[in-house]
Design a protein around this motif. Structure first.
Motif, PDB file in Angstrom:
ATOM      1  N   ASP A 290       0.823  -1.215   0.000  1.00 32.06           N
ATOM      2  CA  ASP A 290       0.000   0.000   0.000  1.00 32.06           C
ATOM      3  C   ASP A 290       0.854   1.260   0.000  1.00 32.06           C
ATOM      4  O   ASP A 290       0.520   2.248  -0.667  1.00 32.06           O
ATOM      5  CB  ASP A 290      -0.928   0.012   1.210  1.00 32.06           C
ATOM      6  CG  ASP A 290      -1.976  -1.085   1.133  1.00 32.06           C
ATOM      7  OD1 ASP A 290      -2.230  -1.584   0.020  1.00 32.06           O
ATOM      8  OD2 ASP A 290      -2.530  -1.446   2.189  1.00 32.06           O
ATOM      9  N   TRP A 291       1.969   1.241   0.735  1.00 34.31           N
ATOM     10  CA  TRP A 291       2.771   2.444   0.910  1.00 34.31           C
ATOM     11  C   TRP A 291       3.735   2.689  -0.242  1.00 34.31           C
ATOM     12  O   TRP A 291       4.103   3.837  -0.516  1.00 34.31           O
ATOM     13  CB  TRP A 291       3.562   2.370   2.215  1.00 34.31           C
ATOM     14  CG  TRP A 291       2.691   2.303   3.435  1.00 34.31           C
ATOM     15  CD1 TRP A 291       1.409   2.749   3.563  1.00 34.31           C
ATOM     16  CD2 TRP A 291       3.054   1.743   4.703  1.00 34.31           C
ATOM     17  NE1 TRP A 291       0.934   2.494   4.822  1.00 34.31           N
ATOM     18  CE2 TRP A 291       1.930   1.881   5.553  1.00 34.31           C
ATOM     19  CE3 TRP A 291       4.181   1.134   5.225  1.00 34.31           C
ATOM     20  CZ2 TRP A 291       1.925   1.434   6.876  1.00 34.31           C
ATOM     21  CZ3 TRP A 291       4.189   0.695   6.539  1.00 34.31           C
ATOM     22  CH2 TRP A 291       3.065   0.851   7.353  1.00 34.31           C
ATOM     23  N   THR A 292       4.193   1.614  -0.900  1.00 37.54           N
ATOM     24  CA  THR A 292       5.216   1.770  -1.929  1.00 37.54           C
ATOM     25  C   THR A 292       4.678   1.585  -3.340  1.00 37.54           C
ATOM     26  O   THR A 292       5.370   1.928  -4.308  1.00 37.54           O
ATOM     27  CB  THR A 292       6.360   0.770  -1.707  1.00 37.54           C
ATOM     28  OG1 THR A 292       5.867  -0.570  -1.889  1.00 37.54           O
ATOM     29  CG2 THR A 292       6.946   0.906  -0.310  1.00 37.54           C
ATOM     30  N   GLY A 293       3.494   0.992  -3.468  1.00 37.89           N
ATOM     31  CA  GLY A 293       2.930   0.776  -4.782  1.00 37.89           C
ATOM     32  C   GLY A 293       3.537  -0.381  -5.537  1.00 37.89           C
ATOM     33  O   GLY A 293       3.328  -0.535  -6.738  1.00 37.89           O
ATOM     34  N   ARG A 294       4.290  -1.248  -4.861  1.00 34.21           N
ATOM     35  CA  ARG A 294       4.865  -2.427  -5.506  1.00 34.21           C
ATOM     36  C   ARG A 294       4.624  -3.643  -4.624  1.00 34.21           C
ATOM     37  O   ARG A 294       4.349  -3.516  -3.428  1.00 34.21           O
ATOM     38  CB  ARG A 294       6.361  -2.238  -5.748  1.00 34.21           C
ATOM     39  CG  ARG A 294       7.202  -2.242  -4.477  1.00 34.21           C
ATOM     40  CD  ARG A 294       8.666  -1.944  -4.755  1.00 34.21           C
ATOM     41  NE  ARG A 294       9.210  -2.838  -5.751  1.00 34.21           N
ATOM     42  CZ  ARG A 294      10.316  -2.584  -6.462  1.00 34.21           C
ATOM     43  NH1 ARG A 294      10.955  -1.441  -6.287  1.00 34.21           N
ATOM     44  NH2 ARG A 294      10.773  -3.440  -7.343  1.00 34.21           N
ATOM     45  N   ARG A 295       4.722  -4.815  -5.210  1.00 33.90           N
ATOM     46  CA  ARG A 295       4.468  -6.053  -4.471  1.00 33.90           C
ATOM     47  C   ARG A 295       5.702  -6.435  -3.647  1.00 33.90           C
ATOM     48  O   ARG A 295       6.830  -6.451  -4.166  1.00 33.90           O
ATOM     49  CB  ARG A 295       4.134  -7.184  -5.448  1.00 33.90           C
ATOM     50  CG  ARG A 295       3.678  -8.466  -4.745  1.00 33.90           C
ATOM     51  CD  ARG A 295       3.351  -9.530  -5.774  1.00 33.90           C
ATOM     52  NE  ARG A 295       2.328  -9.079  -6.707  1.00 33.90           N
ATOM     53  CZ  ARG A 295       1.021  -9.121  -6.431  1.00 33.90           C
ATOM     54  NH1 ARG A 295       0.603  -9.580  -5.264  1.00 33.90           N
ATOM     55  NH2 ARG A 295       0.145  -8.712  -7.329  1.00 33.90           N
ATOM     56  N   TRP A 296       5.479  -6.729  -2.372  1.00 29.59           N
ATOM     57  CA  TRP A 296       6.546  -7.176  -1.471  1.00 29.59           C
ATOM     58  C   TRP A 296       6.209  -8.579  -0.976  1.00 29.59           C
ATOM     59  O   TRP A 296       5.077  -8.839  -0.573  1.00 29.59           O
ATOM     60  CB  TRP A 296       6.689  -6.236  -0.274  1.00 29.59           C
ATOM     61  CG  TRP A 296       7.357  -4.938  -0.617  1.00 29.59           C
ATOM     62  CD1 TRP A 296       6.808  -3.888  -1.283  1.00 29.59           C
ATOM     63  CD2 TRP A 296       8.699  -4.571  -0.309  1.00 29.59           C
ATOM     64  NE1 TRP A 296       7.718  -2.874  -1.417  1.00 29.59           N
ATOM     65  CE2 TRP A 296       8.892  -3.261  -0.830  1.00 29.59           C
ATOM     66  CE3 TRP A 296       9.752  -5.196   0.342  1.00 29.59           C
ATOM     67  CZ2 TRP A 296      10.102  -2.584  -0.702  1.00 29.59           C
ATOM     68  CZ3 TRP A 296      10.958  -4.529   0.468  1.00 29.59           C
ATOM     69  CH2 TRP A 296      11.127  -3.242  -0.051  1.00 29.59           C
ATOM     70  N   MET A 297       7.182  -9.462  -1.002  1.00 30.64           N
ATOM     71  CA  MET A 297       7.004 -10.811  -0.462  1.00 30.64           C
ATOM     72  C   MET A 297       7.795 -10.918   0.839  1.00 30.64           C
ATOM     73  O   MET A 297       9.018 -10.734   0.851  1.00 30.64           O
ATOM     74  CB  MET A 297       7.485 -11.872  -1.456  1.00 30.64           C
ATOM     75  CG  MET A 297       7.205 -13.294  -0.994  1.00 30.64           C
ATOM     76  SD  MET A 297       7.549 -14.529  -2.275  1.00 30.64           S
ATOM     77  CE  MET A 297       9.326 -14.328  -2.406  1.00 30.64           C
ATOM     78  N   VAL A 298       7.095 -11.190   1.931  1.00 36.72           N
ATOM     79  CA  VAL A 298       7.723 -11.322   3.245  1.00 36.72           C
ATOM     80  C   VAL A 298       7.610 -12.779   3.666  1.00 36.72           C
ATOM     81  O   VAL A 298       6.506 -13.321   3.781  1.00 36.72           O
ATOM     82  CB  VAL A 298       7.056 -10.403   4.280  1.00 36.72           C
ATOM     83  CG1 VAL A 298       7.739 -10.548   5.638  1.00 36.72           C
ATOM     84  CG2 VAL A 298       7.094  -8.952   3.816  1.00 36.72           C
ATOM     85  N   ALA A 299       8.743 -13.434   3.872  1.00 35.87           N
ATOM     86  CA  ALA A 299       8.774 -14.853   4.236  1.00 35.87           C
ATOM     87  C   ALA A 299       9.344 -15.009   5.642  1.00 35.87           C
ATOM     88  O   ALA A 299      10.239 -14.260   6.061  1.00 35.87           O
ATOM     89  CB  ALA A 299       9.614 -15.645   3.238  1.00 35.87           C
ATOM     90  N   LEU A 300       8.809 -15.973   6.388  1.00 28.34           N
ATOM     91  CA  LEU A 300       9.288 -16.296   7.730  1.00 28.34           C
ATOM     92  C   LEU A 300      10.016 -17.622   7.684  1.00 28.34           C
ATOM     93  O   LEU A 300       9.494 -18.611   7.162  1.00 28.34           O
ATOM     94  CB  LEU A 300       8.124 -16.359   8.718  1.00 28.34           C
ATOM     95  CG  LEU A 300       7.287 -15.089   8.864  1.00 28.34           C
ATOM     96  CD1 LEU A 300       6.195 -15.296   9.904  1.00 28.34           C
ATOM     97  CD2 LEU A 300       8.154 -13.897   9.256  1.00 28.34           C
ATOM     98  N   THR A 301      11.224 -17.684   8.234  1.00 25.79           N
ATOM     99  CA  THR A 301      12.016 -18.903   8.265  1.00 25.79           C
ATOM    100  C   THR A 301      12.252 -19.315   9.705  1.00 25.79           C
ATOM    101  O   THR A 301      12.141 -18.510  10.629  1.00 25.79           O
ATOM    102  CB  THR A 301      13.359 -18.705   7.546  1.00 25.79           C
ATOM    103  OG1 THR A 301      14.090 -17.663   8.218  1.00 25.79           O
ATOM    104  CG2 THR A 301      13.150 -18.314   6.098  1.00 25.79           C
ATOM    105  N   ALA A 302      12.622 -20.593   9.886  1.00 25.94           N
ATOM    106  CA  ALA A 302      12.766 -21.144  11.240  1.00 25.94           C
ATOM    107  C   ALA A 302      14.140 -20.898  11.839  1.00 25.94           C
ATOM    108  O   ALA A 302      14.345 -21.128  13.024  1.00 25.94           O
ATOM    109  CB  ALA A 302      12.473 -22.645  11.225  1.00 25.94           C
ATOM    110  N   SER A 303      15.102 -20.469  11.056  1.00 28.58           N
ATOM    111  CA  SER A 303      16.449 -20.281  11.586  1.00 28.58           C
ATOM    112  C   SER A 303      17.146 -19.180  10.793  1.00 28.58           C
ATOM    113  O   SER A 303      16.677 -18.741   9.746  1.00 28.58           O
ATOM    114  CB  SER A 303      17.247 -21.586  11.490  1.00 28.58           C
ATOM    115  OG  SER A 303      17.353 -22.003  10.144  1.00 28.58           O
TER     116      SER A 303
END
Length: 584
Positions: free
Chosen positions: A488-501
């Motif tokens: 919403d703020w940047t106008g581009r798609r961001w992918m945020v991934a969560l990893t275990a380590s």
């Protein structure tokens, strides 16, 4: 002269039924609590024993009945957690003929009239025992009216009466009954404990039980000692009373060789479906059941996944199994394993419902083999969002339209991924994680900023993609919320991934480390050392207020050691007046 009759054979489950608390296995909490209660005289008037079949509910109730009514070998003893087994009450209770220990099966006597017999008998004192004890098995089968009729008596029974209830369906027992009982949840017995117990029983029966055979029976018992004893009885009969081998147990249970299952899983996950089907064909001819093979594959998938994320999960397994599982864990990703788990889980329903379980399992194996080389959802999104990247499974559509692309994923479904949206001119475009946090702060989302500062560690950062390792207090929707806000703020798609380590310090930890370094630098400053020496003390704590350029803002370019204001070590040099203008 008539021929003497041979003694009737007693099955192992009855022959080796525990007679004391010391004989019970796998229920240490129950044994310890009841032992302490009997020794201290703090006995409840009603006990509710719950657990799966064959873990010792009714057996525990009978042991409690003997413990409360035992009078010892000399006839002068009192309640004891170690009943003697030779006095009249112990012998009569063990033989199920003591008039003051009434055992009732609620599955066949469910009505109010049956409970009225108990209510009428409770008022009378025991005939010869210390306590009148009612053991009601499968108590959840009582009718609603029967439970209601029992409530008053159960709440205020006479001092000479004890109730012992056993059930496998604790949720079906009314809460009004549960609140009047002391509840004990008997746990499933661990396979290793069962295997050791079966080995000991086989030795008493003059039969040799190999360790692998004992482990197979222990796993097949599913936590139930009685089920395992029945399987052991059957295996001994099948082996003609000599040595019980693992092959005998596998043939009896319809199991496949454990290492063959590892081999089958490895071939299928490597995409070698022809070899996998041929291997399963051999297992089927050897008597392996399709449902059991699928259960073994699911168990193996779970084991390898655990080994992938938590090394050391197979310390108690055999060396060959540890090596095979380690090879699979090294060659398969967590994404592939979780996808395989979903396919196997769905396949279990299909195999159960199919008219030909063997054919259904083969279709599951084929499906599993053909999805192993598909990209993960994260890779799929990364490919499709790259500028000019073709859609998976075909060339990019002509015309450069902005319509969604469809890509097939595991299980035959599809996911719609929009093409990368053009970056809007004039919107902020953070180029580091620190700038992302600054943008969140500028947008006044203080809760999100707090989580990003304290509860995540940065693993990697690219414009449009952030990998984070969440800590314990990080909310579950953190990735989705941050991704949506940034889009919403940047106008581009961001992918945020969560990893275990992975990852280093949190931003808050970095601030604290830098602050500690600044305090250490100031503590080593000659003027600070001179002040401490003059005052006859040491520098314990400093509160630095960076005013008037005492600590200049971090320069954009690397510091020049020859620049004005720096000594040969790179520390800032200040005059006394400027130094004393700050608070310590």
């Amino acid at each position: 002269m008539s021929e003497s009759k041979a003694p009737e054979y007693r099955v192992l489950a009855r022959k080796y039924r525990p007679q004391t608390f010391a004989d019970m296995i796998g229920q240490e909490a129950l044994v310890r609590t009841l032992t302490n209660a009997i020794q201290s005289g703090r006995l409840a008037h009603a006990f509710m024993l719950t657990g799966v079949r064959g873990v010792g509910k009714t057996t525990s109730a009978r042991i409690v009945a003997r413990a409360l009514n035992c009078i010892g070998a000399d006839g002068t003893g009192g309640p004891t957690p170690e009943p003697c087994g030779v006095c009249d009450p112990c012998v009569a209770i063990a033989a199920d003929r003591h008039p003051d220990v009434i055992e009732m099966d609620a599955a066949s006597r469910t009505g109010v009239d049956d409970i009225r017999e108990i209510i009428d008998g409770v008022r009378y004192k025991p005939i010869s025992a210390r306590y009148k004890i009612y053991i009601i098995d499968e108590v959840h089968m009582l009718s609603k009216n029967a439970f209601n009729a029992l409530l008053k008596t159960l709440e205020e029974p006479p001092d000479h009466t004890k109730f012992l209830f056993a059930t496998t369906e604790i949720r079906k027992v009314p809460i009004t009954v549960l609140s009047r009982c002391q509840r004990f949840d008997l746990r499933r017995i661990e396979p290793e404990v069962l295997a050791a117990h079966f080995t000991r029983v086989a030795g008493l029966e003059k039969v040799t039980l190999t360790p692998e055979a004992a482990a197979l029976i222990g796993r097949a018992a599913d936590g139930s000692a009685r089920d395992g004893m029945s399987l052991l009885d059957q295996a001994i009969a099948l082996s003609s009373g000599g040595t019980v081998e693992a092959e005998t147990v596998r043939a009896m249970l319809g199991l496949a060789d454990r290492l063959l299952v590892y081999d089958l899983f490895g071939k299928v996950m490597a995409g070698a479906i022809a070899e996998g089907l041929a291997l399963y064909e051999d297992m089927h001819r050897a008597g392996a059941d399709a449902s059991q093979v699928l259960q073994d594959l699911m168990g193996l998938c779970h084991t390898v996944t655990r080994l992938k994320v938590a090394p050391g999960a197979l310390e108690s397994a055999a060396e060959t199994e540890r090596r095979a599982a380690g090879d699979l864990a090294g060659s398969l990703s967590v994404a592939a394993l979780t996808r395989a788990w979903q396919i196997l889980l769905k396949g279990a329903q299909e195999v159960h419902a199919a008219p030909d379980p063997r054919a259904a399992l083969e279709m599951v194996l084929i499906r599993l083999a053909y999805v192993t080389d598909l990209p993960s959802p994260a890779d799929l999104i990364r490919r499709l969002t790259q500028e000019g990247a073709p859609a998976v499974g075909g060339p990019a559509p002509s015309g450069g339209g902005a319509g969604p692309r469809l890509a097939m994923i595991a299980g035959g479904g599809a996911v719609a991924v929009a093409q990368a949206a053009p970056v809007s001119v004039g919107l902020p475009q953070p180029t580091s994680f620190e700038e992302v946090v600054a943008l969140v702060e500028a947008k006044k989302d203080l809760s999100l900023r707090t989580h990003l500062m304290n509860d995540v560690r940065l693993v990697s950062f690219e414009v449009g993609k952030i990998d984070l390792m969440p800590l314990e207090r990080a909310p579950r929707d953190l990735a989705a919320k941050l991704s949506g806000c940034l889009q919403d703020w940047t106008g581009r798609r961001w992918m945020v991934a969560l990893t275990a380590s992975g990852g280093g310090q949190t931003l808050r930890e970095q601030e604290q480390t830098e602050a500690a370094a600044r305090r250490d630098r100031l503590a080593r400053h000659p003027l600070v050392q001179q002040i401490a020496k003059t005052l006859g003390g040491t520098v314990e704590e400093m509160i630095v207020t960076p005013r008037q350029g005492f600590l200049p803002a971090a320069p954009q370019a690397p510091l020049d050691p020859d620049a004005e204001g720096l000594d040969e070590t790179g520390d800032f040099v200040v005059d006394d007046a400027d130094f004393l203008d700050h608070t310590f």
